[in-house]
Design a protein around this motif. Structure first.
Motif, short mmCIF file in Angstrom:
data_model
loop_
_atom_site.label_atom_id
_atom_site.label_comp_id
_atom_site.label_asym_id
_atom_site.label_seq_id
_atom_site.Cartn_x
_atom_site.Cartn_y
_atom_site.Cartn_z
N ASP A 116 -15.28 10.34 -21.20
CA ASP A 116 -15.41 12.34 -20.52
C ASP A 116 -17.21 12.68 -20.48
OD1 ASP A 116 -13.20 12.75 -20.41
OD2 ASP A 116 -12.07 12.33 -22.37
N PHE A 117 -18.29 11.96 -21.41
CA PHE A 117 -19.30 12.51 -22.42
C PHE A 117 -20.00 10.93 -23.09
CE2 PHE A 117 -17.43 14.82 -25.22
CZ PHE A 117 -17.93 14.39 -26.53
N GLU A 118 -21.00 10.95 -23.11
CA GLU A 118 -21.92 9.94 -23.87
C GLU A 118 -23.19 10.72 -24.17
OE1 GLU A 118 -23.92 5.76 -23.83
OE2 GLU A 118 -23.11 6.91 -21.63
N ILE A 119 -22.83 11.30 -25.46
CA ILE A 119 -23.83 11.63 -26.48
C ILE A 119 -25.20 10.93 -26.25
CG2 ILE A 119 -25.11 12.58 -29.05
CD1 ILE A 119 -21.59 13.19 -28.86
N TYR A 120 -27.16 10.98 -25.78
CA TYR A 120 -28.45 10.01 -26.04
C TYR A 120 -28.79 10.78 -26.66
CZ TYR A 120 -26.89 8.17 -21.70
OH TYR A 120 -25.89 6.84 -20.82
N TYR A 121 -29.91 10.26 -26.80
CA TYR A 121 -30.88 11.11 -28.15
C TYR A 121 -32.64 10.91 -26.82
CZ TYR A 121 -27.54 10.33 -31.36
OH TYR A 121 -26.30 10.39 -32.36
N GLY A 122 -33.30 11.88 -27.16
CA GLY A 122 -34.45 11.76 -26.65
C GLY A 122 -34.91 13.46 -27.05
N ASP A 123 -36.15 13.42 -26.72
CA ASP A 123 -36.56 15.09 -26.44
C ASP A 123 -36.43 15.50 -25.72
OD1 ASP A 123 -38.03 14.64 -29.23
OD2 ASP A 123 -39.76 13.43 -28.08
N ASN A 124 -36.26 15.07 -23.81
CA ASN A 124 -36.19 16.12 -23.15
C ASN A 124 -35.34 15.91 -22.54
OD1 ASN A 124 -38.92 15.03 -22.53
ND2 ASN A 124 -39.41 13.84 -21.33
N LEU A 125 -33.70 15.43 -23.12
CA LEU A 125 -32.50 16.28 -23.06
C LEU A 125 -31.62 17.25 -23.19
CD1 LEU A 125 -31.33 12.24 -24.37
CD2 LEU A 125 -31.52 13.58 -21.34
N GLU A 126 -31.40 18.09 -22.20
CA GLU A 126 -30.84 19.14 -22.95
C GLU A 126 -28.88 19.26 -22.50
OE1 GLU A 126 -32.22 23.40 -22.99
OE2 GLU A 126 -32.89 22.64 -21.41
N TRP A 127 -28.11 20.33 -23.19
CA TRP A 127 -26.67 19.86 -23.16
C TRP A 127 -25.81 20.82 -23.91
CZ3 TRP A 127 -24.90 17.60 -26.72
CH2 TRP A 127 -25.28 15.85 -27.34
N THR A 128 -24.91 21.27 -23.93
CA THR A 128 -24.13 22.14 -24.94
C THR A 128 -23.01 21.80 -24.68
OG1 THR A 128 -23.83 24.11 -23.37
CG2 THR A 128 -25.61 24.31 -25.09
N GLY A 129 -22.23 22.29 -25.79
CA GLY A 129 -20.47 22.51 -26.16
C GLY A 129 -19.62 20.27 -25.58
N TYR A 130 -20.75 19.49 -25.90
CA TYR A 130 -19.61 18.47 -26.19
C TYR A 130 -19.04 18.74 -27.29
CZ TYR A 130 -22.63 15.64 -22.41
OH TYR A 130 -22.57 15.79 -21.49
N GLU A 131 -17.11 18.37 -27.31
CA GLU A 131 -16.66 18.98 -27.97
C GLU A 131 -16.31 17.64 -27.90
OE1 GLU A 131 -13.13 20.91 -27.55
OE2 GLU A 131 -15.00 22.86 -26.69
N LEU A 132 -16.21 16.56 -29.10
CA LEU A 132 -15.80 15.47 -29.99
C LEU A 132 -14.87 15.52 -30.98
CD1 LEU A 132 -17.19 12.21 -29.81
CD2 LEU A 132 -17.93 12.69 -31.61
N LEU A 133 -13.66 14.54 -31.06
CA LEU A 133 -12.51 14.32 -31.28
C LEU A 133 -13.03 14.10 -32.98
CD1 LEU A 133 -9.48 14.45 -31.97
CD2 LEU A 133 -9.70 12.31 -30.95
N GLN A 134 -12.74 14.65 -33.92
CA GLN A 134 -13.02 13.66 -35.76
C GLN A 134 -11.34 12.41 -35.84
OE1 GLN A 134 -15.79 13.95 -37.33
NE2 GLN A 134 -16.41 14.24 -34.79
N SER A 135 -12.45 11.32 -36.43
CA SER A 135 -11.60 10.38 -36.90
C SER A 135 -10.49 11.00 -38.30
CB SER A 135 -12.22 9.26 -37.68
OG SER A 135 -13.33 9.96 -38.52
N LYS A 136 -10.55 12.10 -38.83
CA LYS A 136 -9.47 12.40 -40.12
C LYS A 136 -8.47 14.00 -39.40
CE LYS A 136 -11.46 9.53 -42.71
NZ LYS A 136 -12.71 9.35 -41.29
N SER A 137 -8.11 13.89 -39.93
CA SER A 137 -6.75 15.14 -39.89
C SER A 137 -6.67 15.47 -40.92
CB SER A 137 -6.08 15.11 -38.65
OG SER A 137 -5.14 13.84 -38.74
N THR A 138 -5.22 16.67 -40.91
CA THR A 138 -5.20 17.53 -41.65
C THR A 138 -3.30 17.54 -41.49
OG1 THR A 138 -4.14 19.38 -41.20
CG2 THR A 138 -6.13 18.71 -43.20
N LYS A 139 -2.74 17.55 -42.02
CA LYS A 139 -0.62 16.69 -41.49
C LYS A 139 -0.71 17.44 -39.98
CE LYS A 139 1.04 14.95 -46.23
NZ LYS A 139 1.69 15.19 -47.00
N GLN A 140 -1.36 18.90 -40.80
CA GLN A 140 -0.71 20.39 -39.49
C GLN A 140 -1.86 20.35 -38.66
OE1 GLN A 140 0.19 24.15 -42.50
NE2 GLN A 140 1.92 23.53 -41.60
#
Length: 292
Positions: A116-140
């Motif tokens: 779906d997407f890959e997170i790169y690093y560098g001064d010349n890169l630009e993007w917004t709105g990537y939504e990354l699922l997290q490894s921790k959750s609550t019961k609900q």
């Protein structure tokens, strides 16, 4: 000897870098899943996945070696219950295929995923709105961090977090943040105000030495909503037995330490005790000093 060891560890950490950080979606057998992976240059791979019908993230850390990626699914006691194997793995590919193998080999399922997407690093890169699922959750609820990358800033940052209801995938709430992106484990779950209800926190930043900070977000009782708290401090630790919060701030290569204890009253941290220690060369020990 300790100084030499610290230098060696620092050099080792410097040489082990992040190779890639990616989010995939697709199928494990006939079940839709989301999988997040974080690879290091030494082959260590941190990962987790979730069945989209249940939204309970499952940790599957492993190793990438000689083009074969093996990720291990374990039970709560640390026993291996399944292995996810991706042969001829290449993190640059948009499509990857693998196999889920039960530990006793009684069941196998094919895995087919699209990046779906890959997170790169560098001064010349630009993007917004990537939504990354997290490894921790609550019961609900489960969580997705909102990640933006501004031009002329080398690293991406967390601009907010979305809270979803499990199974229905209903968006419950969006909270704006400004936090350091810390690998793939940016969210922790705990009862931070000791009211018996699951809250969560978002890693905010790292500072000198082991010092860190987080944003603590409390669940509103009898509600699906959360409230960003005023809790603040360095390297906070929460003791649910004593219902106390402990803070530890150190600097100057470990020569200076501050320890504080707080209680929680009406969702506010109230200071109970604060002590400061400085290393004294003449006594070759720490002595208590006045806290600034």
């Amino acid at each position: 000897m300790r100084i030499k060891l610290n230098i060696l560890l620092a050099l080792l950490l410097f040489t082990i870098t992040v190779k890639s950080q990616s989010s995939y979606s697709g199928y494990l057998g006939k079940s839709p899943i989301t999988l997040v992976m974080y690879h290091y240059s030494d082959g260590v791979s941190l990962a987790y996945y979730a069945y989209n019908n249940y939204d309970n993230p499952i940790t599957i850390n492993g190793k990438l070696k000689n083009g074969e990626l093996c990720l291990f699914e374990k039970d709560k006691n640390g026993n291996n219950i399944a292995t996810l194997v991706f042969e001829n793995f290449d993190d640059k590919k948009e499509e990857i295929k693998g196999t889920w193998i039960k530990s006793d080999k009684s069941k196998t399922y094919q895995i087919s995923l699209h990046k779906d997407f890959e997170i790169y690093y560098g001064d010349n890169l630009e993007w917004t709105g990537y939504e990354l699922l997290q490894s921790k959750s609550t019961k609900q609820h489960y969580f997705k961090t909102i990640i933006n990358k501004e031009k002329d800033n080398f690293y991406a940052r967390i601009a907010g977090i979305k809270i979803f209801e499990k199974k229905t995938d209903k968006l419950i709430q969006t909270i704006e943040l400004d936090c350091q992106l810390f690998g793939i484990d940016n969210v922790s779950v705990g009862d931070y105000n000791f009211d018996g209800i699951e809250d969560f926190s978002v890693f905010e930043g790292s500072y000198a030495g082991p010092n860190t900070s987080s944003i603590y977000i409390l669940r509103v009782p009898n509600s699906n909503q959360y409230l960003k708290s005023n809790f603040s401090g360095i390297s906070l630790a929460f003791d649910n037995d004593s219902k106390l919060i402990y803070e530890h701030n150190q600097c100057c290569a470990g020569r200076s330490h501050m320890n504080a204890t707080y209680k929680v009253v009406n969702n506010e941290m109230i200071l109970i005790e604060k002590k400061c220690l400085e290393y004294n060369d003449e006594k070759e020990d720490f002595i208590e000093t006045k806290c600034e």
